[in-house]
Design an enzyme around this catalytic site. Structure first.
Site, PDB file in Angstrom:
ATOM      1  CD  GLU A  26      -0.295   0.927 -14.365  1.00 37.00           C
ATOM      2  OE1 GLU A  26      -1.336   0.826 -13.854  1.00 37.00           O
ATOM      3  OE2 GLU A  26       0.852   1.561 -14.023  1.00 37.00           O
ATOM      4  CG  HIS A  29      -3.139   0.427  -9.942  1.00 42.33           C
ATOM      5  ND1 HIS A  29      -2.903   0.832  -8.471  1.00 42.33           N
ATOM      6  CD2 HIS A  29      -2.041   0.901 -10.494  1.00 42.33           C
ATOM      7  CE1 HIS A  29      -1.975   1.538  -8.401  1.00 42.33           C
ATOM      8  NE2 HIS A  29      -1.281   1.840  -9.419  1.00 42.33           N
TER       9      HIS A  29
END
Length: 377
Positions: A26, A29
């Site tokens: 994550e 991202h």
């Protein structure tokens, strides 16, 4: 004697594997979004109700969810699967709208999406590079040192000194590459190409099947030819070459993943071998008891697995988003929202079905069904 790492150690080991890998996925991202000027509204490790969290000065809510089986980053403006303008999005002030996911080009959105799997591969490459530096690179030649009686190699007529050059039409250059090919093909009949005293020859061979049980009670079914190498050969790897070796090993692991998935799809491998989070937790507990090297190597394998699975072109996964962005890049316009909605529903249904299957397999591997059958009986 079967050994067990215990429930508490298994839970701790699972958290040490999944937690950091989900976080860096994550984070990939998140960092790509910041680089592209997109605001991140939420950075969550785990799903469901928040059990802890804080909001940073950029307005991003960092939180932990009660279900620690993944995570997500929610971007400003990420209002629909197609990232298409909506009435709410158009009503935003121009400056705020510019910081939304929807406002970015298809290439920027694709970059943000692919950054998650990419950082998982990068983490694995760094770990494998460390192993290459510490232990070198295996370059044992694929030369037969000895054959076991009644083995596949003996029945095929292979003899000490024969140099294997190809298996099933695929070239092999080291003993390790030969072992990788054979290990995942128990019971298959292949062509073995070899060189004996300068003469090239080939012979069919049916790969043997070996069943093993480790100290944790896990049963393994693997392919064997029944031959050994002359002597293991390792060469030292320098700092600059280590990443190259690591990238090659990562590619080999991904190749094996693709091949085993293909075997499941074609029916050559049972779907019962597919595992999920419970299997990862079980293996995590077992590997941590074997020492830090085995545990760190497992982290690299799971990281590669996480990156690979997320790149599959299945709606709901990163690969599904990239598939739609590729279509958008070719068509010069997004796929219609209705088509995307149905695709994502289908993708969600497929993922849920797979999760049910692997959970069923995991519970079977843990002996739950046998225990229930015993109680009923």
């Amino acid at each position: 004697m079967i050994q067990s790492p215990g429930l508490l150690l298994t839970i701790v080991a699972f958290a040490l594997v999944i937690g950091p890998l989900v976080f860096i996925h994550e984070l990939g991202h998140y960092l790509a979004a910041r680089w592209c000027g997109v605001k991140s509204e939420t950075f969550s490790i785990g799903f469901g109700r928040e059990i802890a969290g804080w909001t940073d000065r950029r307005g991003t809510r960092w939180k932990l969810g009660w279900l620690p089986l993944g995570g997500y980053v929610r971007f400003a403006g990420d209002m629909n699967a197609g990232s298409q303008p909506s009435a709410d999005w158009l009503a935003l002030p121009a400056a705020e709208r510019q910081r939304t996911f929807q406002a970015k080009t298809v290439w920027q959105r694709a970059f943000i999406v692919i950054a998650g799997p990419a950082i998982n591969f990068l983490a694995a490459i760094l770990i494998l590079a460390g192993f290459a530096l510490a232990y070198g690179d295996s370059v044992t030649p694929p030369v037969v040192g000895a054959t076991l009686p009644n083995s596949a190699a003996a029945r095929a007529g292979l003899m000490p000194g024969d140099r294997i050059v190809a298996l099933g039409g695929r070239a092999v250059d080291t003993f390790e590459s030969m072992s990788r090919y054979v290990r995942i093909r128990p019971g298959e009949t292949i062509r073995v190409d070899y060189v004996r005293k300068g003469v090239v020859a080939s012979v069919p061979a049916t790969i043997g099947v070996r069943h093993e049980r480790d100290r944790f009670g896990n049963d393994y079914r693997m392919g064997v030819l029944g031959l050994s190498a002359t002597a293991p050969v390792y060469r030292e790897v320098g700092l600059l070459e280590a990443p190259v070796v690591a990238v090659r090993r990562t590619g080999q692991i991904v190749s094996m993943m693709v091949e085993t998935i293909g075997q499941v799809v074609t029916g050559r491998r049972s779907v019962a071998e597919l595992g999920g989070p419970l299997s990862i937790a079980k293996v995590s507990g077992e590997q941590i008891t074997l020492g830090p090297e085995a545990f760190v190597f497992l982290i690299a394998l799971v990281s590669i697995n996480l990156g690979f699975i997320n790149l599959l072109p299945v709606p709901m996964l990163d690969g599904g988003h990239l598939m739609f962005y590729a279509i958008e890049a070719v068509r010069r316009r997004p796929v219609g929202p209705e088509a995307q909605e149905w695709a994502y529903r289908g993708g969600l249904a497929a993922i849920l079905a797979l999760m049910l299957l692997v959970t069923f397999n995991d519970l079977d591997n843990l002996g739950l069904w046998r225990s229930l059958a015993g109680l009923i009986g």
